[in-house]
Design an enzyme around this catalytic site. Structure first.
Site, short mmCIF file in Angstrom:
data_model
loop_
_atom_site.label_atom_id
_atom_site.label_comp_id
_atom_site.label_asym_id
_atom_site.label_seq_id
_atom_site.Cartn_x
_atom_site.Cartn_y
_atom_site.Cartn_z
N GLU A 102 -11.31 -2.31 -9.36
CA GLU A 102 -12.18 -2.54 -8.10
C GLU A 102 -13.00 -1.83 -7.83
O GLU A 102 -13.77 -2.01 -7.62
CB GLU A 102 -10.87 -2.85 -6.89
CG GLU A 102 -10.60 -1.79 -6.44
CD GLU A 102 -9.57 -1.82 -4.74
OE1 GLU A 102 -8.77 -2.20 -5.62
OE2 GLU A 102 -9.66 -1.72 -3.59
N LYS A 162 1.20 -0.90 0.21
CA LYS A 162 -0.05 -0.13 -0.08
C LYS A 162 0.87 1.56 0.15
O LYS A 162 2.10 0.94 0.42
CB LYS A 162 -0.76 0.06 1.06
CG LYS A 162 -2.34 -1.04 1.23
CD LYS A 162 -2.90 -1.07 0.17
CE LYS A 162 -3.67 -2.22 0.44
NZ LYS A 162 -4.40 -1.84 -0.80
N GLU A 180 -4.50 -13.02 -6.49
CA GLU A 180 -4.93 -11.82 -4.57
C GLU A 180 -5.19 -12.78 -3.63
O GLU A 180 -6.43 -12.83 -3.37
CB GLU A 180 -5.40 -10.17 -5.36
CG GLU A 180 -5.13 -9.31 -4.35
CD GLU A 180 -5.55 -8.07 -4.40
OE1 GLU A 180 -7.00 -8.07 -5.20
OE2 GLU A 180 -5.37 -7.10 -3.28
N ASP A 240 -13.88 -7.08 -9.46
CA ASP A 240 -14.01 -8.16 -8.27
C ASP A 240 -15.28 -8.89 -8.38
O ASP A 240 -16.55 -7.77 -8.18
CB ASP A 240 -14.06 -7.51 -7.04
CG ASP A 240 -13.85 -7.48 -5.83
OD1 ASP A 240 -14.59 -9.01 -5.61
OD2 ASP A 240 -13.67 -7.31 -4.75
N ASP A 283 0.01 -0.26 -4.81
CA ASP A 283 -1.58 0.19 -4.28
C ASP A 283 -2.21 1.21 -3.59
O ASP A 283 -1.70 0.77 -2.39
CB ASP A 283 -2.63 -0.92 -4.21
CG ASP A 283 -4.11 -0.53 -4.63
OD1 ASP A 283 -4.25 -0.31 -4.48
OD2 ASP A 283 -4.79 -1.55 -3.72
N HIS A 323 -9.55 -8.36 -8.57
CA HIS A 323 -9.57 -8.25 -7.11
C HIS A 323 -9.97 -8.73 -6.15
O HIS A 323 -11.31 -9.29 -6.65
CB HIS A 323 -10.08 -7.03 -7.04
CG HIS A 323 -9.91 -5.98 -5.00
ND1 HIS A 323 -11.01 -6.24 -5.83
CD2 HIS A 323 -8.78 -5.34 -4.93
CE1 HIS A 323 -10.68 -5.61 -4.71
NE2 HIS A 323 -9.34 -5.05 -3.80
N GLU A 369 -1.57 0.70 -8.87
CA GLU A 369 -2.62 0.18 -8.99
C GLU A 369 -3.42 1.27 -7.99
O GLU A 369 -3.10 1.56 -7.32
CB GLU A 369 -3.45 -1.06 -7.98
CG GLU A 369 -5.23 -1.53 -8.10
CD GLU A 369 -4.54 -3.04 -7.43
OE1 GLU A 369 -3.81 -4.23 -7.83
OE2 GLU A 369 -5.74 -2.51 -6.14
MG LIG Z 1 -6.56 -1.89 -4.32
#
Ligand SMILES: [Mg+2]
Length: 378
Positions: free
Chosen positions: A255, A170, A330, A278, A204, A305, A230
Site C-alpha cells: 500500500e 491490527k 479487502e 492500492d 497488519d 489494498h 502485512e
Molecule cells: Mg495495511
C-alpha cells in the site's frame, strides 16, 4: 470522445468515534475525488489517496488544462504521459495519488462511453464474485489491555457471525500505549482463540517495527496459523528482503509502493510473498493491473489494498475481476459514511462473498445529493 471538464471534489466527514492503527488515530474521513466529463455529458469518477490538500490544487491547476480536449479512451497513454510530466516538474517524486485519481476517473468515463465495464476493457474477467476478508480490529482508546482484548475479540466474533471466513487485525500497539510486541502477539492469540481454527487470520502492523522486533513478532505468531503478516517494517524494499530471509510467516506489503517499476524491484528482490497495490495510490487502475500481471509472472498473488470510499471499492473490484489466481477483496468494516452512502446502489457483501458488477465503467452511480452533503467546500 473528448474530455471537456476535470474537477477535483473534496469530501470530508467527521466520525462519531476514533480508532487507531499503529501509525495514527482516525477521527474523520477525507477524500479528493476526481470528476471528468466528456463533451457528450458522460461522467467518470476517480479517487485520490490522502488529504485533499495538494491533490486538489494539482488536479485543478496543473492537470486539468493539459487534459482538456484529450480522448477519454487514451487512458494508458495519458497515465504514462502524466507520470512523466509530473516527474519532470517535481524531479525527485511523482504525486502518484493525482495520477491514480485521474486514471480511475478516465477508466470510469471510458467504460460508460462505450457501455462496457472496466473489467471487460481490461481484457476480461476471471470471476463474477470474490471472497472478501473483513478488515477492522483497530485499536480503541482504552486504559487496560484486557479491555482492548475483549473489544477486539467481540469484533472478530461479530465479523464471523456476519459470514466472514477471513479476518485481518491490527498490531503495533507501542506507538499509542504502554504495551509492546508481547501484547501484540497476545492480541493475535486472543482473536485466534475467539474465532477458532477454521477462520483465516491475517495481521497488519502498518510498518510499526524495526527488523529485529518484526522477527520477534513473526516468531511469536508462528503457531497461530497467520496467513500473512502485512507491513511489518517501514516500506523500504531492502528491509522486507532482510526480514523475509529469516521468518516463516508469509510477508505482505504494497500500500506504500507505487507503479510497476517499484513492484518490479519488490519481486526481483524477493521482498514480499503477497503484493498489495492500492488503486488510489499505486497509479490507478492502469498501474494496479500492470502490477498484478507482473506479480503473476513471478508466481506471486496480488491482493489489492482497499481502504477508501465507494469509488475505491468499485474500482478495486473491477481490477480484481481480472487478476489471475485467488485474489481476495479487502473489505473495510470500519465506520465510513462516505464508503457506505456515496453510491446510489452501494456494493455490499453476502457473507464472505462480494459480487463484481459487469455494468458500464466502475459499475456504480454516485448519489449527487449525498455527495453534496459530504462536500468539504459546500
Ligand atoms: Mg495495511
Amino acid at each position: 470522445m473528448e474530455i471537456e471538464t476535470i474537477e477535483a471534489v473534496p469530501l470530508r466527514r467527521e466520525l462519531d468515534g476514533t480508532f487507531a492503527n499503529a501509525q495514527k488515530w482516525i477521527d474523520s474521513r477525507e477524500y479528493c475525488l476526481v470528476r471528468i466529463e466528456t463533451v457528450d455529458g458522460t461522467v467518470g469518477w476517480g479517487e485520490c489517496w490522502g488529504p485533499v490538500a495538494g491533490n486538489r490544487e494539482l488536479i485543478e491547476e496543473y492537470v486539468a488544462p493539459w487534459l482538456t480536449g484529450q480522448r477519454v479512451d487514451d487512458v494508458e497513454r495519458i497515465h504514462d504521459e502524466l507520470v512523466f510530466k509530473l516527474r519532470s516538474s517535481y524531479h525527485s517524486f511523482v504525486p502518484v495519488s493525482v495520477v491514480s485519481g485521474i486514471d480511475i476517473a478516465l477508466w470510469d468515463a471510458y467504460g460508460k462511453s462505450v457501455d462496457r465495464s472496466v473489467s471487460r476493457l481490461l481484457g476480461g474477467r476471471y470471476r463474477e464474485e470474490v471472497r472478501a476478508y473483513a478488515t477492522g480490529h483497530f485499536f480503541r482508546d482504552v486504559e487496560e489491555f484486557e479491555t482492548l482484548q475483549s473489544i477486539i475479540a467481540d469484533e472478530a466474533r461479530g465479523h464471523v457471525d456476519a459470514g466472514f471466513t477471513a479476518l485481518k487485525q491490527k498490531i503495533g500497539l507501542s506507538g499509542h500505549f504502554p504495551w509492546g510486541p508481547e501484547e501484540d502477539i497476545e492480541l493475535v492469540r486472543t482473536v485466534r482463540e475467539a474465532v477458532g481454527d477454521e477462520i483465516d487470520l491475517m495481521v497488519d502492523a502498518n510498518h510499526a517495527y524495526d527488523i529485529a522486533t518484526a522477527k520477534r513478532v513473526a516468531c511469536g505468531i508462528e503457531d497461530l496459523d497467520v496467513r500473512f503478516f502485512e507491513e511489518p517494517v517501514r516500506p523500504e524494499i531492502a528491509y522486507y528482503s532482510r526480514l523475509k530471509e529469516d521468518v516463516t510467516v508469509p510477508i505482505a506489503g504494497g500500500e506504500s509502493w507505487a507503479f510497476q517499476h517499484e513492484f518490479n524491484r519488490v519481486l526481483s528482490e524477493n521482498a514480499a510473498d503477497y503484493v498489495q497495490p492500492d488503486v488510489t495510490s499505486a497509479g490507478g487502475i492502469t498501474s494496479t493491473e500492470r502490477v498484478a500481471t507482473l506479480a503473476d509472472s513471478e508466481n506471486v498473488q496480488c491482493l489489492p489494498h482497499v481502504f477508501g470510499s465507494a469509488i475505491a471499492l468499485a474500482a478495486s473490484l473491477q481490477v480484481i475481476a481480472t487478476i489471475p489466481g485467488e485474489p481476495m477483496l479487502e473489505f473495510d468494516r470500519t465506520p465510513n459514511p462516505i464508503r457506505e452512502d456515496l453510491a446510489a446502489d452501494p456494493i455490499t457483501n453476502d457473507g464472505d462473498v462480494v459480487r463484481i458488477r459487469d455494468r458500464p465503467g466502475l459499475g456504480i452511480e454516485i448519489d449527487e445529493a449525498v455527495l453534496e452533503s459530504f462536500r468539504a467546500d459546500g
